[in-house]
Design an enzyme around this catalytic site. Sequence first.
Site, PDB file in Angstrom:
ATOM      1  N   ASN A   1       0.871  -1.189   0.000  1.00 49.51           N
ATOM      2  CA  ASN A   1       0.000   0.000   0.000  1.00 49.51           C
ATOM      3  C   ASN A   1       0.902   1.231   0.000  1.00 49.51           C
ATOM      4  O   ASN A   1       1.503   1.561   1.022  1.00 49.51           O
ATOM      5  CB  ASN A   1      -0.887  -0.039   1.255  1.00 49.51           C
ATOM      6  CG  ASN A   1      -1.664   1.246   1.455  1.00 49.51           C
ATOM      7  OD1 ASN A   1      -1.767   2.073   0.559  1.00 49.51           O
ATOM      8  ND2 ASN A   1      -2.217   1.413   2.658  1.00 49.51           N
ATOM      9  N   TRP A   2       0.990   1.870  -1.162  1.00 48.73           N
ATOM     10  CA  TRP A   2       1.907   3.007  -1.290  1.00 48.73           C
ATOM     11  C   TRP A   2       1.352   4.284  -0.666  1.00 48.73           C
ATOM     12  O   TRP A   2       2.064   5.279  -0.565  1.00 48.73           O
ATOM     13  CB  TRP A   2       2.240   3.243  -2.772  1.00 48.73           C
ATOM     14  CG  TRP A   2       3.222   2.254  -3.344  1.00 48.73           C
ATOM     15  CD1 TRP A   2       3.616   1.071  -2.782  1.00 48.73           C
ATOM     16  CD2 TRP A   2       3.947   2.374  -4.568  1.00 48.73           C
ATOM     17  NE1 TRP A   2       4.535   0.448  -3.592  1.00 48.73           N
ATOM     18  CE2 TRP A   2       4.763   1.231  -4.696  1.00 48.73           C
ATOM     19  CE3 TRP A   2       3.985   3.342  -5.578  1.00 48.73           C
ATOM     20  CZ2 TRP A   2       5.613   1.024  -5.797  1.00 48.73           C
ATOM     21  CZ3 TRP A   2       4.827   3.129  -6.677  1.00 48.73           C
ATOM     22  CH2 TRP A   2       5.624   1.984  -6.772  1.00 48.73           C
ATOM     23  N   LYS A   3       0.061   4.269  -0.296  1.00 46.28           N
ATOM     24  CA  LYS A   3      -0.575   5.465   0.273  1.00 46.28           C
ATOM     25  C   LYS A   3      -0.355   6.663  -0.654  1.00 46.28           C
ATOM     26  O   LYS A   3      -0.281   6.471  -1.871  1.00 46.28           O
ATOM     27  CB  LYS A   3      -0.057   5.725   1.692  1.00 46.28           C
ATOM     28  CG  LYS A   3      -0.119   4.460   2.559  1.00 46.28           C
ATOM     29  CD  LYS A   3       0.065   4.719   4.017  1.00 46.28           C
ATOM     30  CE  LYS A   3      -0.009   3.396   4.770  1.00 46.28           C
ATOM     31  NZ  LYS A   3      -0.020   3.566   6.211  1.00 46.28           N
TER      32      LYS A   3
ATOM     33  N   HIS B   1      -9.517   1.608   4.816  1.00 48.62           N
ATOM     34  CA  HIS B   1      -8.254   1.773   5.548  1.00 48.62           C
ATOM     35  C   HIS B   1      -8.479   2.745   6.704  1.00 48.62           C
ATOM     36  O   HIS B   1      -9.232   3.705   6.582  1.00 48.62           O
ATOM     37  CB  HIS B   1      -7.159   2.293   4.607  1.00 48.62           C
ATOM     38  CG  HIS B   1      -5.799   2.255   5.221  1.00 48.62           C
ATOM     39  ND1 HIS B   1      -5.382   3.206   6.123  1.00 48.62           N
ATOM     40  CD2 HIS B   1      -4.786   1.366   5.105  1.00 48.62           C
ATOM     41  CE1 HIS B   1      -4.154   2.898   6.526  1.00 48.62           C
ATOM     42  NE2 HIS B   1      -3.770   1.790   5.924  1.00 48.62           N
TER      43      HIS B   1
ATOM     44  N   GLU C   1      -6.825   5.102   7.797  1.00 47.76           N
ATOM     45  CA  GLU C   1      -6.567   6.517   7.487  1.00 47.76           C
ATOM     46  C   GLU C   1      -7.772   7.154   6.816  1.00 47.76           C
ATOM     47  O   GLU C   1      -8.054   8.340   7.017  1.00 47.76           O
ATOM     48  CB  GLU C   1      -5.296   6.623   6.618  1.00 47.76           C
ATOM     49  CG  GLU C   1      -4.041   6.338   7.447  1.00 47.76           C
ATOM     50  CD  GLU C   1      -2.863   5.788   6.669  1.00 47.76           C
ATOM     51  OE1 GLU C   1      -2.868   5.825   5.425  1.00 47.76           O
ATOM     52  OE2 GLU C   1      -1.911   5.303   7.327  1.00 47.76           O
TER      53      GLU C   1
ATOM     54  N   GLU D   1      -5.517  -4.576  10.602  1.00 49.71           N
ATOM     55  CA  GLU D   1      -4.474  -3.581  10.803  1.00 49.71           C
ATOM     56  C   GLU D   1      -4.755  -2.787  12.078  1.00 49.71           C
ATOM     57  O   GLU D   1      -5.548  -1.839  12.061  1.00 49.71           O
ATOM     58  CB  GLU D   1      -4.434  -2.609   9.617  1.00 49.71           C
ATOM     59  CG  GLU D   1      -4.148  -3.267   8.280  1.00 49.71           C
ATOM     60  CD  GLU D   1      -3.553  -2.270   7.284  1.00 49.71           C
ATOM     61  OE1 GLU D   1      -2.462  -2.539   6.784  1.00 49.71           O
ATOM     62  OE2 GLU D   1      -4.172  -1.233   7.042  1.00 49.71           O
TER      63      GLU D   1
ATOM     64  N   GLY E   1       2.521   2.393  10.738  1.00 49.46           N
ATOM     65  CA  GLY E   1       3.531   3.442  10.607  1.00 49.46           C
ATOM     66  C   GLY E   1       4.261   3.780  11.898  1.00 49.46           C
ATOM     67  O   GLY E   1       4.968   4.771  11.976  1.00 49.46           O
TER      68      GLY E   1
ATOM     69  N   SER F   1       3.248  -2.019  10.293  1.00 50.27           N
ATOM     70  CA  SER F   1       4.678  -2.121  10.596  1.00 50.27           C
ATOM     71  C   SER F   1       5.281  -3.477  10.257  1.00 50.27           C
ATOM     72  O   SER F   1       6.151  -3.971  10.964  1.00 50.27           O
ATOM     73  CB  SER F   1       4.941  -1.758  12.068  1.00 50.27           C
ATOM     74  OG  SER F   1       4.625  -0.386  12.299  1.00 50.27           O
TER      75      SER F   1
ATOM     76  N   GLY G   1       2.731  -1.188   4.241  1.00 49.89           N
ATOM     77  CA  GLY G   1       2.773   0.228   3.885  1.00 49.89           C
ATOM     78  C   GLY G   1       4.180   0.670   3.553  1.00 49.89           C
ATOM     79  O   GLY G   1       4.721   0.371   2.485  1.00 49.89           O
ATOM     80  N   GLY G   2       4.809   1.373   4.492  1.00 45.58           N
ATOM     81  CA  GLY G   2       6.106   2.000   4.255  1.00 45.58           C
ATOM     82  C   GLY G   2       7.151   1.079   3.627  1.00 45.58           C
ATOM     83  O   GLY G   2       7.887   1.492   2.712  1.00 45.58           O
TER      84      GLY G   2
END
Length: 253
Positions: A11-13, A97, A99, A166, A172, A211, A232-233
């Site tokens: 997930n590149w956000k 998600h 966010e 999640e 993150g 994470s 994610g990251g």
Amino acid sequence: MDSRKPLIAGNWKMFGRSGDLAEMAATLDAVGPAAAAVDVAFCPPATLLAAAAERLRGRLARVGAQDVSPLPDGAHTGDLSAGMLAEAGASFCIVGHSERRKDHGESDATVAAKATAAARAGLAPIVCVGETLAEREAGRALAVVEAQLAGSIPEDAPDALVVAYEPVWAIGTGLTPTTAEIAAMHGHIRALLGARFGRRAGGMRVLYGGSVKPGNAGEIFAVPSVDGALVGGASLKAADFSAIILSHPAARG
Ligand code: PGA
């Protein structure tokens, strides 16, 4: 039955410009033939979807969107319909998600409507659920996720449905639940899916997200009922994402 093929989705956000698409090929080059043993997906921002799908043509990975309108094509400025995302080359669509639930006030009902719209266009919805730290500390994690699942997964959910657990506090932050906590939650989610969808639940995958890094992916993938990860990251850099994929037992043969 436990015949689910693992899914590892990045997930590149709201990160990524066209120059970053090279990370996808670099990831797959580093993984090599082991990529056939797992489903790999990249979910770049919508601006890069079509270009990402084009670059992945003939390769062992698919692309996904990060959000979708619950509505069909129409006068809805700024929104993207599921049909548009499918035409751009998406196979998956993340919905709900945390966010988006937080920043855009998305309710469970909205998330369910988005999952339905995605499925009708042939996209596999990746429905995200997860508790906050306060909810976990209050001993309510299982109940919170149970309620989110009940409200966010539509009755007409496709067999290709994916659930991503999640924990909000793990996204993150570098923090993760213990493997015992992940096992308890995934076992609970699998039981709920089974109670609701019967035999059809056998093909529905439940991912862990929050994470996931090269250093912890192996132990997370070893947890029973974890069918892969939403990353994610660490999905933005080929070195990290390929190391995560390669730490899955299926990819190691
Ligand atoms: P993270 O994000 O891996 O950067 O924690 C996961 C996600 O939000 O899907």
